[in-house]
Design a protein around this motif. Sequence first.
Motif, PDB file in Angstrom:
ATOM      1  N   PHE A  36       0.849  -1.179   0.000  1.00  0.00           N
ATOM      2  CA  PHE A  36       0.000   0.000   0.000  1.00  0.00           C
ATOM      3  C   PHE A  36       0.895   1.244   0.000  1.00  0.00           C
ATOM      4  O   PHE A  36       1.709   1.424   0.915  1.00  0.00           O
ATOM      5  N   ASP A  37       0.753   2.066  -1.013  1.00  0.00           N
ATOM      6  CA  ASP A  37       1.426   3.364  -1.073  1.00  0.00           C
ATOM      7  C   ASP A  37       0.357   4.428  -0.868  1.00  0.00           C
ATOM      8  O   ASP A  37      -0.508   4.627  -1.737  1.00  0.00           O
ATOM      9  N   ILE A  38       0.428   5.108   0.260  1.00  0.00           N
ATOM     10  CA  ILE A  38      -0.678   5.919   0.759  1.00  0.00           C
ATOM     11  C   ILE A  38      -0.309   7.397   0.700  1.00  0.00           C
ATOM     12  O   ILE A  38       0.744   7.811   1.210  1.00  0.00           O
ATOM     13  N   ASP A  39      -1.179   8.186   0.071  1.00  0.00           N
ATOM     14  CA  ASP A  39      -1.022   9.640   0.054  1.00  0.00           C
ATOM     15  C   ASP A  39      -2.422  10.247   0.110  1.00  0.00           C
ATOM     16  O   ASP A  39      -3.054  10.501  -0.921  1.00  0.00           O
ATOM     17  N   LEU A  40      -2.913  10.454   1.336  1.00  0.00           N
ATOM     18  CA  LEU A  40      -4.282  10.895   1.572  1.00  0.00           C
ATOM     19  C   LEU A  40      -4.268  12.216   2.333  1.00  0.00           C
ATOM     20  O   LEU A  40      -3.241  12.604   2.893  1.00  0.00           O
TER      21      LEU A  40
END
Length: 359
Positions: free
Chosen positions: A333-337
């Motif tokens: 998971f590559d997360i940018d929120l």
Amino acid sequence: MRKATRFFRFLSIALLTAAVAACSDSDNDNPTTPPGGDGGSGGGSEVVPTEGVTTEAFYKGDLYGTGSGNLWINFISEMKYDDFEEDYIGPGYILCLDFNTTLAQNADFATLAEGTYTCDYASDSHETFTLNVALGDSYLVRYAESGGSESFDITGGTVTVAIREDYYCIDAALTLSDNSEYSYSFVGKLSFLNRSNEGQMSNLTGDVALSDMTQAMAAYYGASFTDTSDFYTVIIAGPDYDLDINYGTSDALMLTLNVTPGSPEGIPSGSYTVADTSTAEDFYPNTALSGIYDPTYGGYFGTWFFSTTGKLEASLRGGKVEVTNNGDGTCRFDIDLEDGYGHRVTGSCTVPCRVEDWS
């Protein structure tokens, strides 16, 4: 429970606030235990922390249309929780106090105003500096060591709130429904979670870098809302989190991902961009639903960040998540929120991801 305890929802997270014993404005430097009370108290100019109490605190805004801000606090003594019975095992107690305080300027950062709150049993006016008691809104539950409990409505008395060194000092002198007198004192740092229809549903004050995420569970729901896509609710969490009971002290991220119909075997690899749950005309594949709080769907739904030790929660309303399904039971998971204030929640992890079919 009449007021939510232990946050029953898709993701059950309890705020494990550092609990501390009470202080008062007296000059008595020796901690004492009030007669008939379950809490400890201490005096003097120094705030003395104590152990053994956790809190859950919520803000509902101008719930009664009286120009006051409604909020309530559950004070929970250290007890075991029985998941099968869905209740606590004593000895211990839960005290719920339901306040009418000044309206918050920002519902995401509500506070309890200093002053004396009077139990408003006769008129139930919901005016500022009153405690709601007429309909059993404030109550005490005592739990026995052998199981079972006794419940008492609060019918009268006062609660005094002061702030000392950024700690809430709460002293209550109350009357219970069996006509007994009950004293309670508490000191602690409280964070009121937003349950109103206002604000951004986030109490973040800065960016969050996710770390130590070690596990995930993906629950497949099928075509629950639209024929256009199926959806997964995904929980990614640290090591001190139990995915089976959706509870723990590690930080956690909740995702709701819209996927290609007929994908029960695992989350399809791809980029998932956050869409506004409230205004989207349809839920298309490769989107993530923004975080909303709606009791109709069990409370929390969509995409959220939670930190129990940091007493933080954030509805995530923008950004994207890249998912790589490695085909071996793990996902990256590559997360940018980001939340509604623009605070970012970012990080990358490759973790075992258990898939369960809940369609």
